[in-house]
Design an enzyme around this catalytic site. Structure first.
Site, PDB file in Angstrom:
ATOM      1  N   LYS A  89      -1.331   5.185  16.459  1.00  0.00           N
ATOM      2  CA  LYS A  89       0.301   5.477  16.456  1.00  0.00           C
ATOM      3  C   LYS A  89      -0.012   5.244  14.464  1.00  0.00           C
ATOM      4  O   LYS A  89       0.539   6.750  13.996  1.00  0.00           O
ATOM      5  CB  LYS A  89       0.544   3.724  16.157  1.00  0.00           C
ATOM      6  N   ASN A  90      -1.268   5.204  13.716  1.00  0.00           N
ATOM      7  CA  ASN A  90      -0.915   5.514  12.463  1.00  0.00           C
ATOM      8  C   ASN A  90      -1.754   6.799  12.124  1.00  0.00           C
ATOM      9  O   ASN A  90      -1.113   7.382  10.630  1.00  0.00           O
ATOM     10  CB  ASN A  90      -1.657   4.230  11.652  1.00  0.00           C
ATOM     11  N   CYS A 130       9.472  -6.838   3.844  1.00  0.00           N
ATOM     12  CA  CYS A 130       8.247  -6.256   5.273  1.00  0.00           C
ATOM     13  C   CYS A 130       7.788  -8.314   5.223  1.00  0.00           C
ATOM     14  O   CYS A 130       7.976  -9.177   4.672  1.00  0.00           O
ATOM     15  CB  CYS A 130       7.826  -5.753   4.369  1.00  0.00           C
ATOM     16  N   ARG A 172       4.955  -5.035  -0.330  1.00  0.00           N
ATOM     17  CA  ARG A 172       4.405  -3.449   0.124  1.00  0.00           C
ATOM     18  C   ARG A 172       5.343  -2.742  -1.214  1.00  0.00           C
ATOM     19  O   ARG A 172       6.113  -1.593  -0.537  1.00  0.00           O
ATOM     20  CB  ARG A 172       4.747  -3.365   1.175  1.00  0.00           C
ATOM     21  N   ASP A 212      -5.698  -5.006   9.975  1.00  0.00           N
ATOM     22  CA  ASP A 212      -4.740  -4.755  11.353  1.00  0.00           C
ATOM     23  C   ASP A 212      -5.128  -5.391  12.479  1.00  0.00           C
ATOM     24  O   ASP A 212      -4.695  -5.608  13.524  1.00  0.00           O
ATOM     25  CB  ASP A 212      -4.520  -3.293  11.072  1.00  0.00           C
ATOM     26  N   ARG A 246       6.433  -1.655  19.364  1.00  0.00           N
ATOM     27  CA  ARG A 246       6.123  -0.566  17.671  1.00  0.00           C
ATOM     28  C   ARG A 246       5.001   0.031  18.218  1.00  0.00           C
ATOM     29  O   ARG A 246       4.716   1.423  17.121  1.00  0.00           O
ATOM     30  CB  ARG A 246       6.315  -0.877  16.622  1.00  0.00           C
TER      31      ARG A 246
HETATM   32  N1  EPU Z   1       0.707  -0.771  -2.513  1.00  0.00           N
HETATM   33  C1  EPU Z   1       1.377  -0.747  -3.806  1.00  0.00           C
HETATM   34  N2  EPU Z   1       1.991  -0.179  -4.145  1.00  0.00           N
HETATM   35  C2  EPU Z   1       2.568   1.068  -3.442  1.00  0.00           C
HETATM   36  C3  EPU Z   1       1.132   1.140  -1.885  1.00  0.00           C
HETATM   37  C4  EPU Z   1       0.979  -0.137  -2.060  1.00  0.00           C
HETATM   38  O1  EPU Z   1       1.121  -1.915  -4.619  1.00  0.00           O
HETATM   39  O2  EPU Z   1       2.775   2.050  -3.602  1.00  0.00           O
HETATM   40  C5  EPU Z   1      -0.224  -2.532  -1.891  1.00  0.00           C
HETATM   41  C6  EPU Z   1       0.489  -2.668  -0.718  1.00  0.00           C
HETATM   42  O3  EPU Z   1       0.878  -3.288  -1.097  1.00  0.00           O
HETATM   43  C7  EPU Z   1      -0.959  -3.132  -0.308  1.00  0.00           C
HETATM   44  C8  EPU Z   1      -2.088  -2.373  -0.535  1.00  0.00           C
HETATM   45  O4  EPU Z   1      -1.255  -1.795  -1.150  1.00  0.00           O
HETATM   46  O5  EPU Z   1      -1.047  -4.639  -0.572  1.00  0.00           O
HETATM   47  C9  EPU Z   1      -2.125  -1.388   0.381  1.00  0.00           C
HETATM   48  O6  EPU Z   1      -1.056  -0.913   1.198  1.00  0.00           O
HETATM   49  P1  EPU Z   1      -0.752   0.343   1.681  1.00  0.00           P
HETATM   50  O7  EPU Z   1      -0.193   1.315   1.060  1.00  0.00           O
HETATM   51  O8  EPU Z   1      -2.553   1.077   2.073  1.00  0.00           O
HETATM   52  O9  EPU Z   1      -1.010  -0.058   3.071  1.00  0.00           O
HETATM   53  P2  EPU Z   1       0.462   1.079   4.466  1.00  0.00           P
HETATM   54  O10 EPU Z   1       0.538   2.577   4.092  1.00  0.00           O
HETATM   55  O11 EPU Z   1       1.871   0.760   3.894  1.00  0.00           O
HETATM   56  C10 EPU Z   1      -0.778   1.516   6.259  1.00  0.00           C
HETATM   57  C11 EPU Z   1      -0.870   1.019   7.626  1.00  0.00           C
HETATM   58  C12 EPU Z   1      -0.530  -0.257   7.229  1.00  0.00           C
HETATM   59  C13 EPU Z   1      -1.285  -1.168   7.725  1.00  0.00           C
HETATM   60  C14 EPU Z   1      -2.279  -0.576   5.823  1.00  0.00           C
HETATM   61  C15 EPU Z   1      -3.229  -1.335   5.083  1.00  0.00           C
HETATM   62  C16 EPU Z   1       0.633   2.909   8.087  1.00  0.00           C
HETATM   63  C17 EPU Z   1       1.481   3.495   9.001  1.00  0.00           C
HETATM   64  N3  EPU Z   1       0.251   1.618   7.864  1.00  0.00           N
HETATM   65  O12 EPU Z   1       0.380   0.970   5.425  1.00  0.00           O
HETATM   66  O13 EPU Z   1      -0.504  -0.566   9.904  1.00  0.00           O
HETATM   67  O14 EPU Z   1      -2.094  -2.070   7.809  1.00  0.00           O
HETATM   68  O15 EPU Z   1      -1.739   0.579   5.568  1.00  0.00           O
HETATM   69  O16 EPU Z   1      -4.943  -0.596   6.051  1.00  0.00           O
HETATM   70  O17 EPU Z   1      -0.354   3.984   7.718  1.00  0.00           O
HETATM   71  C18 EPU Z   1      -0.052  -1.590  11.490  1.00  0.00           C
HETATM   72  O18 EPU Z   1      -0.553  -0.998  11.922  1.00  0.00           O
HETATM   73  O19 EPU Z   1       0.348  -2.283  12.185  1.00  0.00           O
HETATM   74  C19 EPU Z   1       0.070  -1.985  10.245  1.00  0.00           C
HETATM   75  C20 EPU Z   1       0.744  -3.008   9.113  1.00  0.00           C
END
Ligand code: EPU
Length: 421
Positions: free
Chosen positions: A22-23, A117, A122, A308, A400
């Site tokens: 998915k990701n 969320c 996030r 995850d 999802r």
């Molecule tokens: N963060 C910030 N600012 C930003 C972006 C992120 O502070 O601009 C923080 C977040 O709040 C969090 C940390 O950085 O505390 C890491 O978050 P990240 O941005 O890496 O998460 P994401 O990109 O929103 C993806 C996956 C998630 C997975 C996380 C961590 C996708 C679509 N989603 O989310 O997947 O948990 O990386 O590996 O790739 C899931 O599949 O169930 C899922 C939640």
């Protein structure tokens, strides 16, 4: 709203095929916006988030054709809108992934802010600040990110925190920027690597793939004739089925997967008492009928233990021998499954970002509620080992991210059925 009814107690055994990730599929579908030629993407999982992404692209005027094997052909030459509306973004945060590609290719993007969320605040500040550094003019107004840029300019970006979709958005934007972009402290998740390989297949010039420094030499255009790209297998789906087998003392073989991207998870399963064997594209697990041993772990960015998979390991610890201490370092509120597991008889104490799980003799089936995707997976896993029936409500979260979960678990011998509301 559909529900799942699971009767626990069956020892899982048999073979299943793992679906595409998915990701990886979500950023790669967003990245097709960068191509001026139609692109075909394969090994797409059958998931609600994929349907949402297709709807999002479709509403922008992008032409999508899906065949019976779930290959999706995307042609963005017909695009007529650069808007990601609130009603779609709020159901799928990953919609933010269209921001970088739209801005880089069309000079304009209007993407709703995702809002709250279930697993944490996030924010998307790192995505926005990176694009501003590349020369974008960005305003946040009326709940939307409004972004404009003539042509983005390459620069050095040092990410404040490791972010998966943040790295992906900036990487996609940089492919069409003028000059060189260096992304430091980039996420190294295999899904980021898959996206980078896809971008290079479309003609991008990215080096440092798989490391935390990505170097992107901007090009004028992207797109090659007859490109077909297959998404990498889903490591989290793989890990979830391995835990499902482990919690029931079972023996399974998962095909069409990648053991090389699951090191941290496989290590913990071995610690839990599983015998693991692997081939290039398969993983087998055998518990030899034994109860698992509790494992302690700490989530962190790849290649460390993935957030995850945290909820599923907590479920495993609930019936294991001993005490497992699980610390979550990525999201501040990712323990919503704990209260539901407690309703099934689990002994878990929460101390700030740590869950202390003492293995109970048994779990008992109960009505439980899914709160987010991986929390739901942990409830399903726990239900497989529980005595009696568990009714898992709000399973739209599971749909999802898990492709045909009840079919796959049934194939392994679980007693599970979906009931419509
Ligand atoms: N963060 C910030 N600012 C930003 C972006 C992120 O502070 O601009 C923080 C977040 O709040 C969090 C940390 O950085 O505390 C890491 O978050 P990240 O941005 O890496 O998460 P994401 O990109 O929103 C993806 C996956 C998630 C997975 C996380 C961590 C996708 C679509 N989603 O989310 O997947 O948990 O990386 O590996 O790739 C899931 O599949 O169930 C899922 C939640």
């Amino acid at each position: 709203m559909d529900k799942l009814i699971i009767t626990g107690g069956s020892r899982l055994s048999g073979e299943i095929r793992i679906s595409g990730a998915k990701n990886a599929a979500l950023p790669i579908l967003a990245a097709t916006l960068l191509s001026d030629k139609p692109v075909s993407v394969g090994n797409i999982p059958h998931l609600h988030d994929i349907t949402t992404t297709m709807e999002l692209l479709g509403r922008m005027g992008v032409r999508l054709v899906v065949d019976e094997k779930m290959n999706i052909e995307v042609d963005s030459s017909t695009i007529n809108s650069y808007v990601a509306p609130y009603e779609l973004v709020r159901t799928m945060r990953a919609s933010i992934l269209v921001l970088g590609p739209l801005l880089a290719r069309f000079g304009e993007a209007h993407v709703s802010l995702p809002g709250g969320c279930a697993i944490g605040t996030r924010p998307v500040d790192i995505h926005i600040n990176g694009l501003i550094k590349m020369g974008a003019d960005i305003k946040v107004e009326g709940g939307f990110i409004h972004a404009k840029a003539k042509r983005l300019k390459g620069c050095r970006l040092v990410l404040e925190q490791i972010t998966v979709t943040g790295t992906e958005n900036l990487l996609m934007a940089a492919t069409l920027a003028e000059g060189k972009t260096i992304i430091e402290n980039a996420a190294k998740e295999p899904e980021v690597t898959d996206l980078a390989l896809f971008l290079n297949a479309m003609g991008a010039k990215i080096t440092g793939i798989g490391t935390d420094v990505l170097i992107i030499e901007g090009v004028e255009r992207l797109g090659v004739e007859d490109l077909h790209y297959d998404i990498l297998p889903d490591r989290i789906e793989t890990g979830t089925y391995l835990i499902a087998a482990a919690i029931t003392g079972g023996k399974v073989k998962l095909k069409n997967t990648r053991p090389d991207i699951l090191d941290a998870v496989l290590e913990k399963l071995v610690e839990a008492g599983a015998e693991i064997t692997t081939g290039e594209d398969w993983i087998a697990l055998d518990m030899h009928g034994k109860k698992p041993k509790a494992v302690s772990l700490r989530t962190a960015p790849y290649p460390a233990f993935p957030t995850d998979m945290q909820a599923q390991f907590i479920a495993l610890n609930c019936i294991a021998d001993g005490v497992g201490i699980v610390t979550e370092t990525i999201f501040e509120n990712r323990f919503m499954h704990v209260q539901e597991l407690q309703r099934m008889g689990a002994d878990i104490k929460l101390e700030s970002n740590t869950a202390i799980c003492t293995g109970a003799k048994k779990l008992t089936g109960a009505p439980v509620m899914a709160t987010d995707l991986r929390a739901s997976a942990s409830l399903v896993v726990a239900a497989l080992a529980a005595e009696g029936d568990t009714l898992v409500d709000r399973i739209y979260h599971i749909d999802r991210g898990y492709d045909h979960i009840e079919e796959k678990l049934s194939q392994l011998g679980a007693t599970i059925r979906r009931v419509p509301n």
